[in-house]
Design an enzyme around this catalytic site. Sequence first.
Site, PDB file in Angstrom:
ATOM      1  N   LYS A 111       0.809  -1.223   0.000  1.00  0.00           N
ATOM      2  CA  LYS A 111       0.000   0.000   0.000  1.00  0.00           C
ATOM      3  C   LYS A 111       0.840   1.270   0.000  1.00  0.00           C
ATOM      4  O   LYS A 111       0.347   2.325  -0.392  1.00  0.00           O
ATOM      5  CB  LYS A 111      -0.960   0.002   1.198  1.00  0.00           C
ATOM      6  N   LYS A 192      -4.980  -9.947  -6.677  1.00  0.00           N
ATOM      7  CA  LYS A 192      -6.191 -10.073  -5.860  1.00  0.00           C
ATOM      8  C   LYS A 192      -7.312  -9.205  -6.437  1.00  0.00           C
ATOM      9  O   LYS A 192      -7.054  -8.088  -6.883  1.00  0.00           O
ATOM     10  CB  LYS A 192      -5.840  -9.602  -4.438  1.00  0.00           C
ATOM     11  N   LYS A 195     -11.153  -3.393  -5.518  1.00  0.00           N
ATOM     12  CA  LYS A 195     -11.807  -2.201  -6.059  1.00  0.00           C
ATOM     13  C   LYS A 195     -10.789  -1.138  -6.475  1.00  0.00           C
ATOM     14  O   LYS A 195     -11.094  -0.245  -7.267  1.00  0.00           O
ATOM     15  CB  LYS A 195     -12.776  -1.674  -4.989  1.00  0.00           C
TER      16      LYS A 195
HETATM   17  P1  TYM Z   1     -10.543  -5.892   4.086  1.00  0.00           P
HETATM   18  O1  TYM Z   1     -11.578  -4.889   4.391  1.00  0.00           O
HETATM   19  O2  TYM Z   1      -9.475  -5.526   3.092  1.00  0.00           O
HETATM   20  O3  TYM Z   1     -11.212  -7.208   3.590  1.00  0.00           O
HETATM   21  C1  TYM Z   1     -12.271  -7.791   4.356  1.00  0.00           C
HETATM   22  C2  TYM Z   1     -12.164  -9.305   4.322  1.00  0.00           C
HETATM   23  O4  TYM Z   1     -12.327  -9.761   2.984  1.00  0.00           O
HETATM   24  C3  TYM Z   1     -11.210 -10.550   2.612  1.00  0.00           C
HETATM   25  N1  TYM Z   1     -10.929 -10.275   1.187  1.00  0.00           N
HETATM   26  C4  TYM Z   1     -10.827 -11.215   0.257  1.00  0.00           C
HETATM   27  N2  TYM Z   1     -10.990 -12.546   0.339  1.00  0.00           N
HETATM   28  C5  TYM Z   1     -10.836 -13.249  -0.802  1.00  0.00           C
HETATM   29  N3  TYM Z   1     -10.528 -12.675  -1.983  1.00  0.00           N
HETATM   30  C6  TYM Z   1     -10.366 -11.341  -2.120  1.00  0.00           C
HETATM   31  N4  TYM Z   1     -10.084 -10.803  -3.304  1.00  0.00           N
HETATM   32  C7  TYM Z   1     -10.525 -10.541  -0.942  1.00  0.00           C
HETATM   33  N5  TYM Z   1     -10.459  -9.218  -0.699  1.00  0.00           N
HETATM   34  C8  TYM Z   1     -10.704  -9.065   0.615  1.00  0.00           C
HETATM   35  C9  TYM Z   1     -10.067 -10.092   3.512  1.00  0.00           C
HETATM   36  O5  TYM Z   1      -9.092 -11.103   3.659  1.00  0.00           O
HETATM   37  C10 TYM Z   1     -10.796  -9.811   4.800  1.00  0.00           C
HETATM   38  O6  TYM Z   1     -10.991 -10.989   5.551  1.00  0.00           O
HETATM   39  N6  TYM Z   1      -7.639  -5.476   8.113  1.00  0.00           N
HETATM   40  C11 TYM Z   1      -8.882  -6.029   7.597  1.00  0.00           C
HETATM   41  C12 TYM Z   1     -10.101  -5.522   8.337  1.00  0.00           C
HETATM   42  C13 TYM Z   1     -10.018  -5.736   9.791  1.00  0.00           C
HETATM   43  C14 TYM Z   1     -10.217  -6.977  10.466  1.00  0.00           C
HETATM   44  C15 TYM Z   1     -10.041  -6.684  11.847  1.00  0.00           C
HETATM   45  C16 TYM Z   1     -10.538  -8.255  10.022  1.00  0.00           C
HETATM   46  C17 TYM Z   1      -9.730  -4.795  10.742  1.00  0.00           C
HETATM   47  N7  TYM Z   1      -9.745  -5.369  11.955  1.00  0.00           N
HETATM   48  C18 TYM Z   1     -10.148  -7.686  12.806  1.00  0.00           C
HETATM   49  C19 TYM Z   1     -10.646  -9.269  11.003  1.00  0.00           C
HETATM   50  C20 TYM Z   1     -10.450  -8.977  12.353  1.00  0.00           C
HETATM   51  C21 TYM Z   1      -9.000  -5.629   6.140  1.00  0.00           C
HETATM   52  O7  TYM Z   1      -8.428  -4.655   5.715  1.00  0.00           O
HETATM   53  O8  TYM Z   1      -9.853  -6.401   5.428  1.00  0.00           O
END
Ligand code: TYM
Length: 327
Positions: A111, A192, A195
Amino acid sequence: MKRILSGIKPSGELNIGGYGGALHQFVKMQHDFECFFFVPDLHAITVPQDPKELFQRSKDIAAFYIAAGIDPKKATIFIQSHVPAHVELGWIMETQVHFGELSRMTQFKEKSDGKDSVSSALFTYPALMAADILLYQATHVPVGEDQKQHLEMTRDLAARFNSRFEKTFVIPEPIIPTIGSRIMGLDDPTKKMSKSNPNKNSYVLLLDSPADIRKKLARAVTDSEMSVRYDWDNKPAVSNLIEIYAVFSGESTETIERRYEGQGYGGFKKDLAEVVVEKLVPIQERYRDIIDSDVLIRILKEGAMRASETAQITLVQAKRAMGFVTF
Ligand code: TYM
């Protein structure tokens, strides 16, 4: 007691990657665990956000939780910034994590790559994520593959805190589904689905119209072999589509392979689009019913209260263990 905490950042419109790796798993798991599903809005602002969009997307994610089938009577659904304990324990976790550990986080590297300046919060983000999880004494955390490293750090921090002070935190286990944890872009199976890709045809949004879903999946890259085979090493683009099919139909990859044996990609892609449309249209309808309703506000207010109660207990325990004056 088995307890889950997980969330989806409101930093972009939700796509089927987040559905496969997270939302769809949440819905399945709510029956076997005590669940806390939250909207990590404080994480979203580690990169610049337009205030109007942040407002809308935070509500959207909460509405999608409910529209996809999470029962707010069983699971606690809340917005992270409504529970200030996250910030407080987040700060405490920052004092426990090492600079070198944060420097090794691949998501930070990705990022920040090529940017002149990034916020320091983007760097310390995993400390806040650890706090999110540890506050609820979550035993399990369902996430996609890309969050694995952050989960490992959470486990390390919990163990470090427990041994340095006193046993305070449960060490959480990640749950990374074998199917759907890494949905790749429709234009490039090495990246991956996200968006942030400028190519709109690389992702399907949860709010895309059926016509757009059909168009995007029809255009998805495949290969020149013309056989529907699940084989990530040699056929990543097709394997990605099979995985999307499996997530949305609930069928195994083997069943899908068998069905399309000896056929080309045309029929397979058409059926895939129908499977996705069939699942998403009812979710979109429920989303529209709820997004501007008082029901959503009530669920979020109640969720914040329930979450705060649990979070506060852990926060006080952690502060006491560290030597803070508490009453
Ligand atoms: P985030 O918001 O980027 O994504 C949310 C969840 O979706 C999964 N994900 C995917 N899984 C499969 N294929 C993809 N292309 C894909 N894109 C996203 C991510 O692995 C995630 O599980 N840091 C986290 C948010 C967060 C969180 C937490 C999650 C903050 N605190 C505590 C669990 C527990 C994040 O940025 O996910």
